[in-house]
Design a protein around this motif. Structure first.
Motif: not given
Length: 79
Positions: A13-29
């Motif tokens: 679950y933690g790895s999935m959340l990390l992956g989605f966070f890195m793809l879909e959050s403002p981090m992508i900017l």
């Protein structure tokens, strides 16, 4: 019935959340840049490919370990 969270489930679950966070959050900017080019590919595309590859590996691991089923993986996954 009480749900049990094992260390493996928490890690998945933690790895999935990390992956989605890195793809879909403002981090992508922060990754929305052309330079540096990695093997001729802009950094933004490499960023997306790496995180999608990471998520694919996590989902494959989750599938192979039957993380969503109630039965333990040692039973062979028979239903």
């Amino acid at each position: 019935m009480r749900k049990r969270f094992t260390t493996r489930k928490v890690a998945i679950y933690g790895s999935m959340l990390l992956g989605f966070f890195m793809l879909e959050s403002p981090m992508i900017l922060m990754a929305n840049k052309i330079e540096p080019m990695v093997m001729g590919i802009p950094f933004f595309l490499v960023w997306n490919l790496v995180w999608w590859g990471f998520l694919t590996a996590v989902f494959l691991y989750a599938y192979l370990t039957n993380w969503g089923s109630a039965k333990a993986p040692s039973t062979g996954g028979k239903r």
